[in-house]
Design an enzyme around this catalytic site. Structure first.
Site, PDB file in Angstrom:
ATOM      1  N   LYS A  39      -9.066   3.849  -4.607  1.00 32.58           N
ATOM      2  CA  LYS A  39      -8.983   2.679  -3.725  1.00 32.58           C
ATOM      3  C   LYS A  39      -7.530   2.205  -3.635  1.00 32.58           C
ATOM      4  CE  LYS A  39     -10.018  -0.366  -7.611  1.00 32.58           C
ATOM      5  NZ  LYS A  39     -11.116  -0.985  -8.381  1.00 32.58           N
ATOM      6  N   ARG A 137     -19.363 -10.444 -10.340  1.00 36.77           N
ATOM      7  CA  ARG A 137     -18.762 -10.107  -9.043  1.00 36.77           C
ATOM      8  C   ARG A 137     -19.904  -9.510  -8.221  1.00 36.77           C
ATOM      9  NH1 ARG A 137     -13.381  -6.362  -9.065  1.00 36.77           N
ATOM     10  NH2 ARG A 137     -14.944  -4.737  -9.361  1.00 36.77           N
ATOM     11  N   TYR A 272      20.542 -16.403  -2.868  1.00 38.66           N
ATOM     12  CA  TYR A 272      19.869 -17.615  -2.403  1.00 38.66           C
ATOM     13  C   TYR A 272      19.603 -18.575  -3.569  1.00 38.66           C
ATOM     14  CZ  TYR A 272      18.519 -15.264   1.989  1.00 38.66           C
ATOM     15  OH  TYR A 272      18.502 -14.623   3.203  1.00 38.66           O
ATOM     16  N   MET A 320      14.641 -10.413   0.369  1.00 39.14           N
ATOM     17  CA  MET A 320      13.603  -9.607   1.013  1.00 39.14           C
ATOM     18  C   MET A 320      13.918  -8.110   0.928  1.00 39.14           C
ATOM     19  SD  MET A 320      12.214  -9.787   4.936  1.00 39.14           S
ATOM     20  CE  MET A 320      11.635 -11.482   4.855  1.00 39.14           C
TER      21      MET A 320
HETATM   22  C1  PLP Z   1     -11.154  -0.431  -9.705  1.00 39.92           C
HETATM   23  C2  PLP Z   1     -12.434  -0.046 -10.313  1.00 39.92           C
HETATM   24  C3  PLP Z   1     -12.490   0.931 -11.323  1.00 39.92           C
HETATM   25  C4  PLP Z   1     -11.264   1.510 -11.978  1.00 39.92           C
HETATM   26  O1  PLP Z   1     -10.730   0.588 -12.878  1.00 39.92           O
HETATM   27  P1  PLP Z   1      -9.514   0.977 -13.837  1.00 39.92           P
HETATM   28  O2  PLP Z   1      -9.354  -0.190 -14.709  1.00 39.92           O
HETATM   29  O3  PLP Z   1      -8.324   1.195 -12.942  1.00 39.92           O
HETATM   30  O4  PLP Z   1      -9.901   2.222 -14.544  1.00 39.92           O
HETATM   31  C5  PLP Z   1     -13.733   1.333 -11.766  1.00 39.92           C
HETATM   32  N1  PLP Z   1     -14.868   0.789 -11.260  1.00 39.92           N
HETATM   33  C6  PLP Z   1     -14.853  -0.173 -10.312  1.00 39.92           C
HETATM   34  C7  PLP Z   1     -16.141  -0.748  -9.828  1.00 39.92           C
HETATM   35  C8  PLP Z   1     -13.636  -0.628  -9.810  1.00 39.92           C
HETATM   36  O5  PLP Z   1     -13.615  -1.581  -8.887  1.00 39.92           O
END
Ligand code: PLP
Length: 377
Positions: A39, A137, A272, A320
């Site tokens: 991801k 979550r 800055y 930036m």
């Molecule tokens: C991002 C994620 C992972 C991976 O987590 P890491 O800590 O990077 O190994 C695994 N399972 C879910 C559901 C995630 O959202």
């Protein structure tokens, strides 16, 4: 890298990625599958390149956060199974099925929506049921008084037409954090996960082929939780506190160059906000990286970078597109010299401390302006 056109770039070692994949894989129990989490553009490393490498190396599954990320992989020729961890509206069911994607199902209402749409189109959607064992979550709430309702909901979801329940999973919230309390919490999450699965099987006759829960933290600290598949992200990329345990190597090196060097008098205000003033005559380098590239402004005056034979403290507010660094004590630092922001010499964890964040965020923050340069031997 001798390409002087590049002001800032991220070197990605696909060899290190393969090394990390194999190092993790070699520690898994017989028959345990490997899902690579790709991801957020593979934590900034480039989802397509990383996925192709994992596919060639023998990974079993990939995971992304949303439909667009999955489609990027499919359109780029990745044929491994892909699990979408986040929400996809039921209106896109046909796209999911036609592209052979696996969708997380996080509650009964969504299972029913997917089922209705699948039945309407005469299609079958492969799903993994997500259980919320303590992360609060996504997922069926299953702790305490929610247990029976959760078990019923999962059984009903799995018996709906048009859904093929292949897997079940949960996510840990403190598997990477030390301490007795965190260990107890993780073990309780795991025990609850197994209890729900057992009850679903006993009461509903539903048997999942792939049970998975181990993120990077669990892989390192709780190897017994690997079950049928592990799900590492950060560990695969060679970052975090635990990489030493497995002998992993960081896959990304963020590099910029010195664009100018000038000699500033003592008592000269820099950048800055005039948040740094030279104490003496200073050989100050202007670097071609700023917060628009992913170097957090919060690190201003708080970090230093490997340049030539030394380390240059960063001075003044990070702008930036640029920032300044003191190279007075590094005589071999020159215009066009490479400056390592993080990598082999500049530890990303030091930069994390300065930015009050975690490696995940710094890796994802490397912006699209920064070209990724892939290295293979
Ligand atoms: C991002 C994620 C992972 C991976 O987590 P890491 O800590 O990077 O190994 C695994 N399972 C879910 C559901 C995630 O959202």
């Amino acid at each position: 890298m001798d390409d002087l056109r590049k002001r800032t770039w991220a070197e990605i070692s696909l060899d290190n990625l393969r090394h990390n994949y194999l190092a993790i894989r070699n520690r898994l129990p017989e028959g345990c599958r490997f899902l690579g989490v790709v991801k957020a553009d593979a934590y900034g490393h480039g989802a397509l390149q990383v996925s192709h490498m994992l596919q060639a190396a023998g990974a079993d599954y990939l995971a992304v956060s949303c439909l667009d990320e999955a489609m990027e992989l499919r359109q780029g020729g990745v044929y491994l199974p892909i699990l979408i961890l986040g929400h996809t509206p039921a209106a896109f069911l046909e796209t999911l099925v036609r592209n052979d994607l696996t969708q997380a199902v996080t509650c009964l209402a969504k299972a029913e929506e997917y089922s209705r749409e699948a039945a309407r189109l005469g299609l079958t959607l492969r799903v993994h049921i997500k259980l919320d064992t303590g992360m609060s979550r996504l997922g069926f709430l299953c702790a305490g008084a929610h247990f029976d309702e959760c078990v019923d909901g999962v059984i009903r979801s799995c018996s709906l037409p048009g859904l093929e329940p292949e897997g079940v999973f949960t996510h840990f919230s403190v598997s990477d954090e030390p301490g007795e309390d965190n260990e107890a919490y993780t073990r309780a999450q795991f025990a609850l996960f197994l209890r729900v699965i057992a009850a679903v099987e006993e009461r509903g006759g539903v048997c999942f082929a792939i049970r998975h829960c181990a993120n990077s933290g669990a892989l390192v600290h709780y190897p017994e939780m690997a079950l049928d598949m592990v799900r590492p992200g950060l560990l695969l990329y060679g970052y975090g506190d635990d990489t030493g345990t497995f002998g992993l190597r960081p896959c990304m090196r963020l590099v910029t160059r010195i664009t100018t060097i000038k000699h500033l008098d003592a008592c000269t205000d820099v950048s800055y906000g005039r948040r740094y003033t030279t104490g003496q005559t200073t050989r100050m380098a202007v670097l071609g990286i700023g917060y628009a590239d992913g170097l957090p402004r919060l690190c201003s005056n708080q970090c230093s970078f490997a340049v030539a034979s030394g380390f240059a403290p960063q001075r003044g507010s990070i702008c930036m597109d640029m920032c300044m660094a003191d190279v007075s004590n590094i005589p071999d630092a020159a215009v066009d010299s490479e400056v390592e922001i993080f990598g082999e010499k500049s530890d990303i964890l030091a930069l994390c401390a300065a930015a009050q964040t975690i490696p995940y965020e710094l890796l994802c923050a490397v912006s699209k302006r920064v070209p990724r340069v892939y290295l293979t031997k």
